[in-house]
Design a protein around this motif. Structure first.
Motif, PDB file in Angstrom:
ATOM      1  N   PHE A   1       0.838  -1.199   0.000  1.00  0.00           N
ATOM      2  CA  PHE A   1       0.000   0.000   0.000  1.00  0.00           C
ATOM      3  C   PHE A   1       0.872   1.248   0.000  1.00  0.00           C
ATOM      4  O   PHE A   1       1.948   1.260   0.591  1.00  0.00           O
ATOM      5  N   PRO A   2       0.370   2.306  -0.611  1.00  0.00           N
ATOM      6  CA  PRO A   2       1.098   3.578  -0.550  1.00  0.00           C
ATOM      7  C   PRO A   2       1.222   4.029   0.913  1.00  0.00           C
ATOM      8  O   PRO A   2       0.315   3.810   1.711  1.00  0.00           O
ATOM      9  N   GLY A   3       2.321   4.658   1.234  1.00  0.00           N
ATOM     10  CA  GLY A   3       2.516   5.139   2.603  1.00  0.00           C
ATOM     11  C   GLY A   3       3.165   4.121   3.518  1.00  0.00           C
ATOM     12  O   GLY A   3       3.458   4.420   4.676  1.00  0.00           O
ATOM     13  N   GLY A   4       3.424   2.932   3.025  1.00  0.00           N
ATOM     14  CA  GLY A   4       4.036   1.897   3.852  1.00  0.00           C
ATOM     15  C   GLY A   4       5.422   2.271   4.338  1.00  0.00           C
ATOM     16  O   GLY A   4       5.763   2.069   5.502  1.00  0.00           O
ATOM     17  N   LEU A   5       6.217   2.842   3.443  1.00  0.00           N
ATOM     18  CA  LEU A   5       7.581   3.222   3.826  1.00  0.00           C
ATOM     19  C   LEU A   5       7.561   4.387   4.819  1.00  0.00           C
ATOM     20  O   LEU A   5       8.339   4.399   5.775  1.00  0.00           O
ATOM     21  N   LEU A   6       6.652   5.328   4.618  1.00  0.00           N
ATOM     22  CA  LEU A   6       6.516   6.433   5.580  1.00  0.00           C
ATOM     23  C   LEU A   6       6.109   5.892   6.953  1.00  0.00           C
ATOM     24  O   LEU A   6       6.657   6.310   7.983  1.00  0.00           O
ATOM     25  N   ALA A   7       5.181   4.945   6.971  1.00  0.00           N
ATOM     26  CA  ALA A   7       4.764   4.323   8.233  1.00  0.00           C
ATOM     27  C   ALA A   7       5.942   3.613   8.896  1.00  0.00           C
ATOM     28  O   ALA A   7       6.071   3.629  10.125  1.00  0.00           O
ATOM     29  N   MET A   8       6.817   3.003   8.087  1.00  0.00           N
ATOM     30  CA  MET A   8       7.980   2.320   8.656  1.00  0.00           C
ATOM     31  C   MET A   8       8.965   3.328   9.233  1.00  0.00           C
ATOM     32  O   MET A   8       9.624   3.040  10.234  1.00  0.00           O
ATOM     33  N   TRP A   9       9.097   4.493   8.632  1.00  0.00           N
ATOM     34  CA  TRP A   9       9.949   5.543   9.198  1.00  0.00           C
ATOM     35  C   TRP A   9       9.428   5.933  10.587  1.00  0.00           C
ATOM     36  O   TRP A   9      10.206   6.084  11.525  1.00  0.00           O
ATOM     37  N   VAL A  10       8.108   6.105  10.700  1.00  0.00           N
ATOM     38  CA  VAL A  10       7.506   6.436  11.998  1.00  0.00           C
ATOM     39  C   VAL A  10       7.789   5.305  12.986  1.00  0.00           C
ATOM     40  O   VAL A  10       8.192   5.551  14.132  1.00  0.00           O
ATOM     41  N   ALA A  11       7.605   4.064  12.548  1.00  0.00           N
ATOM     42  CA  ALA A  11       7.857   2.908  13.423  1.00  0.00           C
ATOM     43  C   ALA A  11       9.313   2.865  13.858  1.00  0.00           C
ATOM     44  O   ALA A  11       9.618   2.572  15.021  1.00  0.00           O
ATOM     45  N   MET A  12      10.232   3.171  12.931  1.00  0.00           N
ATOM     46  CA  MET A  12      11.652   3.151  13.275  1.00  0.00           C
ATOM     47  C   MET A  12      11.977   4.241  14.299  1.00  0.00           C
ATOM     48  O   MET A  12      12.725   4.007  15.245  1.00  0.00           O
ATOM     49  N   ILE A  13      11.399   5.420  14.135  1.00  0.00           N
ATOM     50  CA  ILE A  13      11.634   6.501  15.097  1.00  0.00           C
ATOM     51  C   ILE A  13      11.106   6.104  16.474  1.00  0.00           C
ATOM     52  O   ILE A  13      11.790   6.288  17.493  1.00  0.00           O
ATOM     53  N   LEU A  14       9.917   5.522  16.523  1.00  0.00           N
ATOM     54  CA  LEU A  14       9.363   5.060  17.801  1.00  0.00           C
ATOM     55  C   LEU A  14      10.202   3.932  18.392  1.00  0.00           C
ATOM     56  O   LEU A  14      10.358   3.821  19.612  1.00  0.00           O
ATOM     57  N   THR A  15      10.762   3.103  17.520  1.00  0.00           N
ATOM     58  CA  THR A  15      11.619   2.003  17.958  1.00  0.00           C
ATOM     59  C   THR A  15      12.875   2.543  18.637  1.00  0.00           C
ATOM     60  O   THR A  15      13.250   2.097  19.726  1.00  0.00           O
ATOM     61  N   VAL A  16      13.508   3.520  18.003  1.00  0.00           N
ATOM     62  CA  VAL A  16      14.710   4.122  18.581  1.00  0.00           C
ATOM     63  C   VAL A  16      14.359   4.845  19.884  1.00  0.00           C
ATOM     64  O   VAL A  16      15.065   4.715  20.888  1.00  0.00           O
ATOM     65  N   TRP A  17      13.259   5.567  19.878  1.00  0.00           N
ATOM     66  CA  TRP A  17      12.825   6.301  21.061  1.00  0.00           C
ATOM     67  C   TRP A  17      12.596   5.355  22.238  1.00  0.00           C
ATOM     68  O   TRP A  17      13.081   5.588  23.345  1.00  0.00           O
ATOM     69  N   SER A  18      11.869   4.254  21.996  1.00  0.00           N
ATOM     70  CA  SER A  18      11.614   3.305  23.090  1.00  0.00           C
ATOM     71  C   SER A  18      12.915   2.634  23.540  1.00  0.00           C
ATOM     72  O   SER A  18      13.093   2.350  24.727  1.00  0.00           O
ATOM     73  N   GLY A  19      13.830   2.418  22.605  1.00  0.00           N
ATOM     74  CA  GLY A  19      15.129   1.853  22.976  1.00  0.00           C
ATOM     75  C   GLY A  19      15.904   2.791  23.888  1.00  0.00           C
ATOM     76  O   GLY A  19      16.547   2.359  24.854  1.00  0.00           O
ATOM     77  N   MET A  20      15.819   4.089  23.601  1.00  0.00           N
ATOM     78  CA  MET A  20      16.470   5.075  24.463  1.00  0.00           C
ATOM     79  C   MET A  20      15.855   5.070  25.861  1.00  0.00           C
ATOM     80  O   MET A  20      16.573   5.202  26.849  1.00  0.00           O
ATOM     81  N   GLU A  21      14.533   4.897  25.938  1.00  0.00           N
ATOM     82  CA  GLU A  21      13.870   4.810  27.248  1.00  0.00           C
ATOM     83  C   GLU A  21      14.427   3.641  28.057  1.00  0.00           C
ATOM     84  O   GLU A  21      14.686   3.781  29.251  1.00  0.00           O
ATOM     85  N   TYR A  22      14.592   2.485  27.395  1.00  0.00           N
ATOM     86  CA  TYR A  22      15.142   1.318  28.090  1.00  0.00           C
ATOM     87  C   TYR A  22      16.581   1.576  28.532  1.00  0.00           C
ATOM     88  O   TYR A  22      16.993   1.162  29.612  1.00  0.00           O
ATOM     89  N   LEU A  23      17.360   2.231  27.680  1.00  0.00           N
ATOM     90  CA  LEU A  23      18.743   2.567  28.054  1.00  0.00           C
ATOM     91  C   LEU A  23      18.768   3.475  29.284  1.00  0.00           C
ATOM     92  O   LEU A  23      19.581   3.272  30.190  1.00  0.00           O
ATOM     93  N   ILE A  24      17.884   4.446  29.317  1.00  0.00           N
ATOM     94  CA  ILE A  24      17.826   5.356  30.466  1.00  0.00           C
ATOM     95  C   ILE A  24      17.403   4.599  31.722  1.00  0.00           C
ATOM     96  O   ILE A  24      18.005   4.761  32.787  1.00  0.00           O
ATOM     97  N   LYS A  25      16.366   3.738  31.587  1.00  0.00           N
ATOM     98  CA  LYS A  25      15.912   2.943  32.730  1.00  0.00           C
ATOM     99  C   LYS A  25      17.004   2.005  33.238  1.00  0.00           C
ATOM    100  O   LYS A  25      17.124   1.767  34.427  1.00  0.00           O
ATOM    101  N   GLY A  26      17.787   1.464  32.310  1.00  0.00           N
ATOM    102  CA  GLY A  26      18.777   0.465  32.685  1.00  0.00           C
ATOM    103  C   GLY A  26      20.179   0.985  32.876  1.00  0.00           C
ATOM    104  O   GLY A  26      21.099   0.216  33.153  1.00  0.00           O
ATOM    105  N   ARG A  27      20.373   2.292  32.770  1.00  0.00           N
ATOM    106  CA  ARG A  27      21.741   2.841  32.826  1.00  0.00           C
ATOM    107  C   ARG A  27      22.443   2.523  34.136  1.00  0.00           C
ATOM    108  O   ARG A  27      23.634   2.221  34.135  1.00  0.00           O
TER     109      ARG A  27
END
Length: 189
Positions: free
Chosen positions: A156-182
């Motif tokens: 579907f059109p917009g799939g790659l844009l949706a994946m960019w959003v998912a990747m940004i959220l993925t990195v963001w949540s990963g940073m949260e875990y790093l902060i929690k586990g630092r």
């Protein structure tokens, strides 16, 4: 309590559905779905089947979690197989999408790397007797990945844009875990 309860069976089903997603997606069953083609969406029957199986598999994650919480069913097998089944499904779909050239490999590397980092933090925390629960951002990351992967599978059109959003959220949540586990990671002991 039996380890082969309904939530664990649903997690195992997710693992067994994953090869079907990969097979239907990558076998290049390229006969177009004519009714969708008339709507301007180029999707083949292979994509359609792979997409529906992927969504069904993703829904088993919601179902197993709901049932486990409602009935208070927690087993070591469940703690092991549920997150593993999620990773197997998502990573298999992402790699298949790279093979089909619908997704750049570097996005998949970022997503998989985040999962390795979070798993490592959780393993170190568990060894210290500390549980790092899934965050709301982690759950939002999962939902965004499922939506983006589904859009890309269906082509579907917009799939790659949706994946960019998912990747940004993925990195963001990963940073949260790093902060929690630092404190756990950088503990001098």
């Amino acid at each position: 309590m039996s380890a082969l309860n309904v939530p664990n069976m649903l997690s195992l089903l997710r693992v067994f559905l994953t090869p079907l997603v990969v097979i239907f997606l990558t076998l290049k069953i390229s006969t177009p779905v004519l009714i969708l083609e008339k709507l301007g969406v180029e999707v083949s029957y292979g994509d359609l089947i792979a997409g529906f199986v992927f969504i069904l598999a993703a829904l088993t994650d919601t179902a197993d979690g709901y049932i486990a919480r409602k009935k208070g069913i927690v087993t070591n097998l469940g703690k092991f197989i549920d997150p593993l089944a999620d990773k197997i499904l998502v990573v298999a779909a992402l790699i298949s999408l790279v093979e089909l050239q619908r997704l750049p490999a570097w996005i998949v590397v970022v997503i998989i790397s985040r999962d390795f980092v979070v798993t490592g933090i959780r393993l170190v925390a568990a060894a210290e007797g500390i549980v790092i629960a899934a965050s709301p951002m982690g759950k939002l990351k999962t939902v965004s990945q499922i939506i983006a992967i589904s859009l890309l599978i269906f082509n579907f059109p917009g799939g790659l844009l949706a994946m960019w959003v998912a990747m940004i959220l993925t990195v963001w949540s990963g940073m949260e875990y790093l902060i929690k586990g630092r404190n756990i990671i950088f503990d001098a002991s």
